[in-house]
Enzyme design. Structure first.
Site, short mmCIF file in Angstrom:
data_model
loop_
_atom_site.label_atom_id
_atom_site.label_comp_id
_atom_site.label_asym_id
_atom_site.label_seq_id
_atom_site.Cartn_x
_atom_site.Cartn_y
_atom_site.Cartn_z
N ARG A 21 0.82 -1.22 0.00
CA ARG A 21 0.00 0.00 0.00
C ARG A 21 0.85 1.27 0.00
NH1 ARG A 21 -5.47 -0.84 2.33
NH2 ARG A 21 -6.14 -2.68 1.22
N ARG A 25 -3.01 6.70 1.54
CA ARG A 25 -3.47 7.92 2.23
C ARG A 25 -2.47 8.54 3.19
NH1 ARG A 25 -9.02 5.08 3.86
NH2 ARG A 25 -7.53 3.38 3.86
N ASP A 71 -7.12 -2.53 -7.21
CA ASP A 71 -7.63 -3.13 -5.98
C ASP A 71 -8.09 -4.56 -6.24
OD1 ASP A 71 -8.35 -2.04 -3.08
OD2 ASP A 71 -9.82 -3.57 -3.64
N TYR A 147 -15.09 -11.57 0.67
CA TYR A 147 -15.72 -10.26 0.45
C TYR A 147 -17.09 -10.42 -0.21
CZ TYR A 147 -11.69 -7.61 2.00
OH TYR A 147 -10.70 -7.07 2.78
O1 CP3 Z 1 0.14 0.75 -3.19
C1 CP3 Z 1 -0.37 -0.38 -3.28
O2 CP3 Z 1 -0.16 -1.30 -2.47
C2 CP3 Z 1 -1.26 -0.68 -4.49
C3 CP3 Z 1 -2.62 -0.60 -4.32
C4 CP3 Z 1 -3.47 -1.54 -3.49
C5 CP3 Z 1 -4.70 -1.08 -3.00
N1 CP3 Z 1 -5.38 -2.16 -2.50
C6 CP3 Z 1 -5.16 0.32 -3.05
C7 CP3 Z 1 -6.16 0.77 -2.07
C8 CP3 Z 1 -3.38 -2.91 -3.21
C9 CP3 Z 1 -2.24 -3.87 -3.46
C10 CP3 Z 1 -4.62 -3.29 -2.60
C11 CP3 Z 1 -4.94 -4.68 -2.22
C12 CP3 Z 1 -6.10 -4.94 -1.36
N2 CP3 Z 1 -7.34 -4.32 -1.36
C13 CP3 Z 1 -6.16 -5.98 -0.42
C14 CP3 Z 1 -5.07 -7.00 -0.16
C15 CP3 Z 1 -4.00 -6.47 0.68
C16 CP3 Z 1 -4.34 -6.34 2.12
O3 CP3 Z 1 -4.33 -5.20 2.59
O4 CP3 Z 1 -4.63 -7.36 2.75
C17 CP3 Z 1 -7.43 -5.93 0.20
C18 CP3 Z 1 -7.92 -6.85 1.31
C19 CP3 Z 1 -8.17 -4.89 -0.42
C20 CP3 Z 1 -9.59 -4.49 -0.18
C21 CP3 Z 1 -9.65 -3.08 0.26
N3 CP3 Z 1 -9.49 -2.01 -0.59
C22 CP3 Z 1 -9.82 -2.58 1.58
C23 CP3 Z 1 -10.05 -3.42 2.82
C24 CP3 Z 1 -9.71 -1.17 1.50
C25 CP3 Z 1 -9.69 -0.18 2.64
C26 CP3 Z 1 -10.94 0.56 2.81
C27 CP3 Z 1 -10.73 1.71 3.77
O5 CP3 Z 1 -11.45 2.68 3.60
O6 CP3 Z 1 -9.85 1.63 4.65
C28 CP3 Z 1 -9.51 -0.85 0.13
C29 CP3 Z 1 -9.39 0.52 -0.43
C30 CP3 Z 1 -8.05 0.89 -0.90
N4 CP3 Z 1 -7.35 0.15 -1.81
C31 CP3 Z 1 -7.30 2.05 -0.55
C32 CP3 Z 1 -6.10 1.99 -1.28
C33 CP3 Z 1 -4.99 2.99 -1.29
C34 CP3 Z 1 -7.75 3.18 0.38
C35 CP3 Z 1 -8.96 3.86 -0.13
C36 CP3 Z 1 -8.82 5.31 -0.57
O7 CP3 Z 1 -7.75 5.80 -0.94
O8 CP3 Z 1 -9.86 5.97 -0.54
#
Ligand code: CP3
Length: 338
Positions: A21, A25, A71, A147
């Site tokens: 990640r 943010r 994602d 999910y």
């Molecule tokens: O920089 C990186 O790592 C690349 C981008 C990346 C994102 N998601 C961007 C993202 C990657 C590799 C993921 C994988 C992902 N997404 C996983 C597997 C990795 C892990 O953390 O276990 C999972 C379970 C998800 C599902 C997901 N997407 C969740 C649980 C969330 C968080 C929601 C929240 O509001 O906290 C996301 C959203 C997300 N994906 C964000 C980012 C940067 C944050 C949302 C935003 O910027 O508004």
């Protein structure tokens, strides 16, 4: 590209480093671009924006690898399931309770829908420094299934585990369907220029031990052998999070080049016990990075010492959290590179 050299078997003097990640943010420049899209999925599916935020942490820190901004939940979305990201709540999906509710699209339509990811990979590869690897990724079948069945994130995965026991045929069918879409999605990223592929099984630890073989190991093997059969020979990093002692069997049975370790795994045990030809990636607690200073330094020293006699990629044990001060990442890199 030292990152792929390491994955292909070369021993390096210092571990390559990237952070899960890393585009996110905690970076003000990410939040700035993020503001320009109100819908997260739309943001992921805009190649110029996805490319820009993928490059941000590389410009700022010069990590050895970048990961394409996208994602894991794009797959359920591309399969026609409703997926929304609600600030403060996280992802919310339309709950699946019976496989007959699934209107799975033809692979051609699925790939067409995800074409912006392929364009983002292509664009990003063309802009990255040559020495920086680009990682393409997907969620693994079980994690995506949780999910879809739970309708979002979960604490105990009751609905998913219940399905494994009471709906074995439907579970197998859904895992199989997901497996095929995952192969298509990874292959799309490989063809667009990704240098490495990563499989996130973030909730592997929620699978009852008696089902690990069929739900985790067999599925990962199928994905990898399908990719190899399509002549895709990129190195693979797998992150079956939470498997603990199950990692021994996992490593013996799945043909991966690197394994992600979460911060709950005893790294000294892992360094001793896991197949030596697999590189290990990890495993600083993301909250030690939030803390910084001496606490972080002691952990980093321990990690470097622990993996000094095996191939290692420095990373966190899970994604970087939004409250991380960006200067702590600079501190971490200075310690790794001194
Ligand atoms: O920089 C990186 O790592 C690349 C981008 C990346 C994102 N998601 C961007 C993202 C990657 C590799 C993921 C994988 C992902 N997404 C996983 C597997 C990795 C892990 O953390 O276990 C999972 C379970 C998800 C599902 C997901 N997407 C969740 C649980 C969330 C968080 C929601 C929240 O509001 O906290 C996301 C959203 C997300 N994906 C964000 C980012 C940067 C944050 C949302 C935003 O910027 O508004």
């Amino acid at each position: 590209m030292i990152f792929t050299e390491l994955l292909n078997g070369k021993t390096l003097k210092r571990p390559p480093v990237w952070i899960m990640r890393q585009a996110g943010r905690y970076l003000p420049e990410y939040k700035e671009v993020r503001k320009s899209a109100d819908n997260f999925i739309e943001f992921c599916l805009t190649p110029e924006k996805a490319c820009e935020v993928t490059l941000q942490p590389i410009r700022r820190y010069g990590f050895d690898a970048s990961i394409i901004f996208s994602d894991i939940l794009l797959i359920p979305h591309a399969m026609g399931r409703e997926v929304r990201f609600i600030p403060g709540t996280g992802p919310v999906l339309e709950k699946l309770s019976d496989i007959s509710q699934l209107r799975a699209p033809a692979h051609e339509d699925f790939l067409n829908y995800l074409k912006p990811v392929s364009q983002a990979v292509e664009l990003t590869r063309s802009k990255l420094p040559e020495k920086t690897a680009l990682i393409g990724f997907s969620g693994a079948p079980w994690t995506l299934m949780t999910y879809m069945l739970e309708g979002g994130s979960s604490r105990d995965f009751n609905l998913s585990r219940q399905w494994l026991w009471s709906e074995p045929a439907q579970s197998e069918k859904l895992l199989q369907i997901l497996c095929d879409y995952i192969v298509s999605f990874l292959s799309l990223q490989a063809k667009a220029g990704a240098n490495v592929l990563m499989l996130f099984d973030s909730w592997a630890g929620a699978v009852p031990a008696a089902r690990r073989k069929t739900v985790i190991i067999d599925m990962h093997n199928q994905i990898i052998s399908d990719l190899r059969a399509q002549n895709i020979h990129l190195p693979i990093i797998s992150f079956p999070k939470g498997l603990s002692e199950g990692l021994i069997e996992y490593c013996e049975q799945v043909d991966i080049q690197a394994l992600g370790l979460d911060h709950y795994t005893d790294r000294h045990w892992a360094a001793r016990s896991l197949r030596k030809d697999i590189a290990l990636q990890g495993n600083l607690d993301p909250l030690a990075l939030v803390t910084g200073g001496d606490q972080m330094k002691a952990e980093i020293d321990d990690i470097l010492e622990c993996f000094s006699n095996r191939r290692h990629i420095f990373n966190l044990g899970h994604g970087i959290v939004p409250q991380t001060p960006p200067e702590h990442v600079s501190e971490l890199l200075a310690l790794l590179r001194q």
